[in-house]
Design an enzyme around this catalytic site. Structure first.
Site, PDB file in Angstrom:
ATOM      1  N   HIS A 276       0.871  -1.075   0.120  1.00  0.00           N
ATOM      2  CA  HIS A 276      -0.032   0.085  -0.055  1.00  0.00           C
ATOM      3  C   HIS A 276       0.952   1.245   0.097  1.00  0.00           C
ATOM      4  CE1 HIS A 276      -3.470   2.491   0.713  1.00  0.00           C
ATOM      5  NE2 HIS A 276      -2.827   3.107   1.896  1.00  0.00           N
TER       6      HIS A 276
ATOM      7  N   GLU B  81      -1.721  -5.648  -3.700  1.00  0.00           N
ATOM      8  CA  GLU B  81      -2.609  -4.998  -2.643  1.00  0.00           C
ATOM      9  C   GLU B  81      -4.121  -5.775  -2.521  1.00  0.00           C
ATOM     10  OE1 GLU B  81      -3.802  -0.527  -0.625  1.00  0.00           O
ATOM     11  OE2 GLU B  81      -3.558  -0.961  -2.727  1.00  0.00           O
TER      12      GLU B  81
ATOM     13  N   ASN C 100     -34.980 -10.930  36.245  1.00  0.00           N
ATOM     14  CA  ASN C 100     -35.214 -10.114  37.486  1.00  0.00           C
ATOM     15  C   ASN C 100     -33.775  -9.166  37.555  1.00  0.00           C
ATOM     16  OD1 ASN C 100     -37.466 -11.107  38.318  1.00  0.00           O
ATOM     17  ND2 ASN C 100     -36.769 -12.210  39.838  1.00  0.00           N
TER      18      ASN C 100
END
Length: 990
Positions: free
Chosen positions: A339, A361, A690
């Site tokens: 990249h 890439e 509960n």
């Protein structure tokens, strides 16, 4: 796409089918693509009947390609008939209700052709294999549980890995459903997948959960466990109207070649240049001529230096991926290298470098997303890309030095084609692994493989091994101190001089402390640093760094080593067993244990059996016990599925009550008996409800005033401890209100003297039937129904529940359960002529008491002094009305047992030994009897009662001490009317 375009696509599909053959994979792939195009157009025009037929037909094409149909020719004919029906609707404008699709596609006939509940309720007809279909249905509950947990996770965070995992599950389910002709399921998954591509998952959580629920009801109906759900179109409509929140605006694309659309297959050699992407892949070879550098010289020189570093690091990371393809850190490092090179190359107008880096890439990006594996040929083509980029970077350096144009890399177009093929999944055959030595074993090293193959000289491998050992040694103390800048080079040199002059050896650290250069704390920190393990580089990496071996050669050697080791690994096979058969086998093993016990413990047999027979009986006992343990382990399953259902429950309750609640789980892989897992679900539901409804505060401001975060927390965890499994439900809410509980108890007449109760006794009041302190009744709780059922169900599992609560800080409910309901370890005791079994987990110790250790306490009855503490003493013969028992405690035994952190003593005549007991039910007549949890068949064939320690304590304390209720136990135990003995006088000491 308008009607004209749909008609053109239909005609194109028809032409492709005419030219296609079931054996022509390329033609079948084109037909599959045409079906997908037609499906997209039909969706856009609202022609759901055509879209459904395209999904089913495309799935059938996939099965033909994968050779997953009994008769490819017959399946291909089904596809032809489907296209004919589609043409009748599109081209001839016939109403869909008049058109009949092939029944083998599994489409329901009707006005809309879309299927729905009726279609979903039946197994697909035609070419679907029943065994495959049953296996598919058996796997789906686990898949849906996993999908639900991922959806709930995405509501809290937009983690890319979680999102990718969810999409993969839906994509896989879509493919499997299509292959099985579950058209509605495939359609729903397809639309859901499209939604995930457009919307942020956190914004459509409710819709995704609706999809998950619909799929669950559908698979349940197909399994014969429920009614068919509503038509799928209703759920698809909800998906269509789901609020799609636009994601962050994408950044402008970097300069450089446009992304290349995936191809159906690798282009032919003559089409290479036409197929390659970017400015370097022009159709004419003349466009690829040597090119002069155009960028800034300084920037180009810096690019050459950085690119070389990136590519060298990428080589090493790829070697890591060769052995560990799932190493995300190494994969990301390689991706970042390409990249970075792509971005800088585009800025410097290095078009060919940018184009190659871009394609590599793209391959690595798919690997990062989990869409393909970076193994084999995919690693090879990545290595080749690195090698070519190194050459191209060298061309840049040479051009900078000489001022000449950069030469053309002739192999670039072909390499780009290989990368594009790998991206689309059409990867070429991987390069073969390096041949192994003739005497190779799983322990053969990479260096030996390279030397044997003639790739690397032995001297280079030996040098790399020596360097590896050197690097594996910890740093010297002086080097660490210099690195940490604690001492200066001059101070270190002075200390070394002092050390050399001393007659007796003294450690360097001690000298530095003594001369005042270093403090004791700084020396300890440096020594801790020195003791940290050092991870030396691998031999293959050292050979690559030294230039003695090419990265690809090392990769192929690693591949050969991995194949050798895998070849020696024994593959374990799994066999699916019907649950009823497994239960029956466990029952038979229990009967075997009882029968073996009767034989091996027979007094008559042991008195006359020769030594050889006794040894054989002992061996039989050993084998029987191992068989029993193995059978029990077969029933052990993780509690994960039960816990995951609680996550959905908490989320729904929180949204219904308008509260912010975070749910956390721990220990979901804890295993226990399948029967326990099946029965613990309902009690957990009540307790979790509960915690959310009663425990977590209603208003965020109330929590803020108490110094707590606005979001409440409910945590569910499981763990093993002391041979039992513990399940704990903890919340950080307001806690139990002691005064409110006592007020309600007094009002109902449950408690007369509230001030005398401990916290534990007060908390246990909430388990009374119909007990509730809620000020108003909601659709969640408040009617006083639930907690009494919880306790009853847990005790039916031979478990206990304990409560801890702190006002304003929260409550914790702890459930202790046995690992299995079929077998327990028990201590067999005799009382008179009767025998009883006390669970070993409840036994603390046994003693023969002395007379001076026995006392009588007013209002508390008999007590036993043990290690400075007074324990209540209960006589089992009085509880069970046994006349022949020993009356004098000094001549009997006391078994100290524990229940809810309270120790008590049980007076018995004799300990007969410890053994594993197969629990037998006493029948409906005696079910729920306090003090007795079951029965066991003893070695002589008689029944021994298994004592419930907690129940005995409650019975014995029914009225002060050994009180009323004892006759009730005996009457139920022996079936006779027996009056309870008079209660022991307070002054009696035995």
């Amino acid at each position: 796409m308008g009607d004209a375009s749909i008609e053109q696509t239909t005609e194109k599909l028809s032409e492709l089918l005419v030219l296609a053959e079931p054996s022509d994979l390329k033609a079948l792939a084109d037909v599959h693509t045409a079906f997908e195009e037609l499906k997209a157009g039909a969706d856009a025009e609202g022609r759901q009947e055509v879209a459904a037929a395209c999904v089913a037909a495309a799935a059938l094409i996939e099965r033909i390609i994968l050779e997953d149909v009994p008769d490819a020719g017959a399946a291909f004919e089904v596809v032809n008939r489907a296209v004919t029906a589609i043409q009748a609707i599109i081209r001839d404008a016939r109403p869909s209700g008049e058109v009949e699709f092939p029944a083998e596609l599994g489409l329901a006939q009707g006005s809309d052709g879309s299927g729905g509940a009726a279609a979903a309720a039946e197994a697909p007809a035609g070419i679907v294999d029943a065994g495959i279909f049953a296996d598919f249905l058996a796997r789906q509950p686990g898949v849906l549980d996993e999908m639900e947990s991922l959806i709930l996770a995405l509501e809290k965070t937009d983690d890319d890995d979680t999102f990718a995992h969810l999409r993969r599950l839906i994509h896989t389910l879509k493919g499997e459903a299509g292959m099985l002709n579950l058209v509605d399921v495939a359609r729903l998954c397809h639309v859901t997948e499209d939604l995930l591509g457009e919307a942020q998952p956190g914004t459509v959580t409710d819709t995704l959960l609706e999809v998950n629920d619909w799929l669950g009801r559908t698979f349940a109906a197909l399994s014969g466990k429920g009614e068919p759900p509503e038509p799928v179109d209703a759920v698809i409509g909800a998906l269509a109207t789901a609020g799609v929140s636009p994601g962050p605006q994408q950044a402008a694309p970097e300069a450089g070649p446009e992304p290349v659309e995936p191809k159906a297959e690798v282009p032919a050699p003559g089409e290479a240049e036409a197929a390659a992407a970017g400015p370097t892949a022009a159709s004419a070879e003349g466009a690829r001529q040597p090119k002069m550098l155009e960028g800034d010289a300084d920037l180009l020189a810096e690019f050459v230096t950085e690119a070389r570093e990136h590519l060298d690091n990428a080589d090493l990371c790829l070697l890591t991926l060769e052995t560990t393809p799932t190493d995300e850190e190494a994969l990301n490092a390689v991706f970042r290298a390409f990249h970075t090179i792509k971005g800088v190359a585009g800025f410097l107008a290095l078009d060919e470098v940018q184009s190659l880096a871009h394609e590599a890439e793209s391959l690595l990006d798919r690997a990062r997303k989990g869409e393909l594996s970076l193994v084999g040929a995919n690693v090879d083509v990545t290595f080749t890309s690195i090698d070519m980029l190194k050459r191209m970077v060298q061309h840049v350096a040479d051009s900078l030095a000489s001022g000449e144009p950069m030469p053309v890399e002739e192999g670039l177009p072909g390499l780009i084609e290989q990368l594009q093929a790998a991206v689309t999944g059409l990867t070429p055959i991987a390069a073969p692994a390096t041949p192994l030595p003739a005497d190779a074993t799983p322990e053969t090293t990479v260096g030996e493989i390279l030397v044997d193959a003639g790739v690397v000289p032995r001297e280079a491998v030996e040098a790399a091994i020596a360097l590896q050992r050197e690097l594996a040694e910890p740093d010297k103390l002086g080097e660490i101190l210099l690195e940490q800048r604690v001492v200066s080079p001059a101070q270190l040199e002075e200390a070394l001089r002092v050390q050399r002059e001393l007659e007796e050896p003294v450690l360097l650290g001690g000298i530095l402390v003594e001369i005042g250069v270093l403090s004791a704390e700084e020396l300890e920190a440096a020594l801790l640093k020195q003791r940290e393990p050092v991870e030396a580089p691998k031999v293959g990496e050292l050979l690559v760094k030294s230039g003695d071996a090419a990265p690809q050669d090392v990769a192929h050697a690693l591949r050969a080593q991995k194949q050798q080791r895998q070849a020696t690994v024994e593959v374990k096979e799994a066999v699916k067993v019907d649950a009823d058969r497994l239960d029956r086998m466990i029952d038979l093993i229990g009967e075997l244990v009882i029968a073996e016990s009767m034989v091996s413990q027979s007094a008559e047999l042991l008195a006359t059996a020769p030594p050889l027979a006794v040894r054989q009986l002992n061996q039989l006992d050993k084998i029987t016990r191992e068989l029993q343990e193995m059978g029990t382990s077969l029933r052990m399953v993780p509690i994960r599925a039960t816990f995951q259902k609680m996550a959905r429950l908490v989320r729904d309750l929180a949204r219904k009550s308008g509260k912010k609640v975070e749910f956390a789980m721990a220990g979901e892989d804890t295993e226990l008996d399948k029967s326990v897992v099946d029965k613990i679900g309902d009690p957990l539901v009540h307790m979790v409800r509960n915690s959310v409804d009663h425990g977590i505060e209603s208003a965020p401001s109330e929590r803020t005033r108490a110094g707590k975060p606005e979001t409440g927390r409910v945590e569910l965890r499981a763990f093993h401890k002391g041979g039992s499994i513990y399940i704990e439900i903890e919340d950080d809410g307001r806690g139990l209100d002691r005064q409110a509980i006592l007020a309600k108890a007094v009002e109902r007449g449950i408690v007369r003297d509230p001030d005398s109760l401990t916290d534990r006794e007060v908390w246990n009041l909430i388990f009374e039937p119909g007990f509730s302190t809620a000020k108003k009744v909601t659709d969640v709780s408040g009617r006083g129904v639930g907690m009494d059922v919880v306790k009853r169900n847990i005790e039916a599992l031979r478990g206990q529940v304990e409560i801890h609560s702190e006002p304003g800080r929260g409550s914790s409910f702890s459930i202790r359960l046995p690992l299995t309901l079929a077998i327990i370890d028990g201590m067999v005791v005799r009382v008179g002529t009767e025998r009883y079994v006390i669970p070993t987990l409840s036994v603390v110790r046994s003693i023969r008491p002395e007379t001076n250790h026995l006392f009588s306490v007013v209002k508390r009855g008999e007590m036993l002094s043990l290690q400075g503490a007074l324990l209540p003493l209960f006589r089992l013969h009085r509880l069970f009305n046994i006349d022949e028992a020993e009356q004098d405690p000094a001549r009997a035994l006391v078994v100290v047992v524990e229940d809810e952190n309270r120790q008590v003593g049980l007076l018995v005549d004799e300990l007969l030994g410890q053994q594993q007991i197969v629990i037998k039910s006493l029948g409906e007549t005696l079910s729920g009897l306090q003090g007795i949890s079951g029965g066991a068949i003893m070695s002589d064939g008689r029944v021994g009662l298994i004592l419930d320690v907690g129940g005995i304590v409650r019975v014995a304390n029914a009225d002060g001490h050994e009180g009323e209720g004892q006759g009730e136990v005996q009457q139920a135990a022996d079936g006779e009317e027996a009056a309870a003995e008079p209660r022991a006088e307070a002054g009696e000491s035995g």
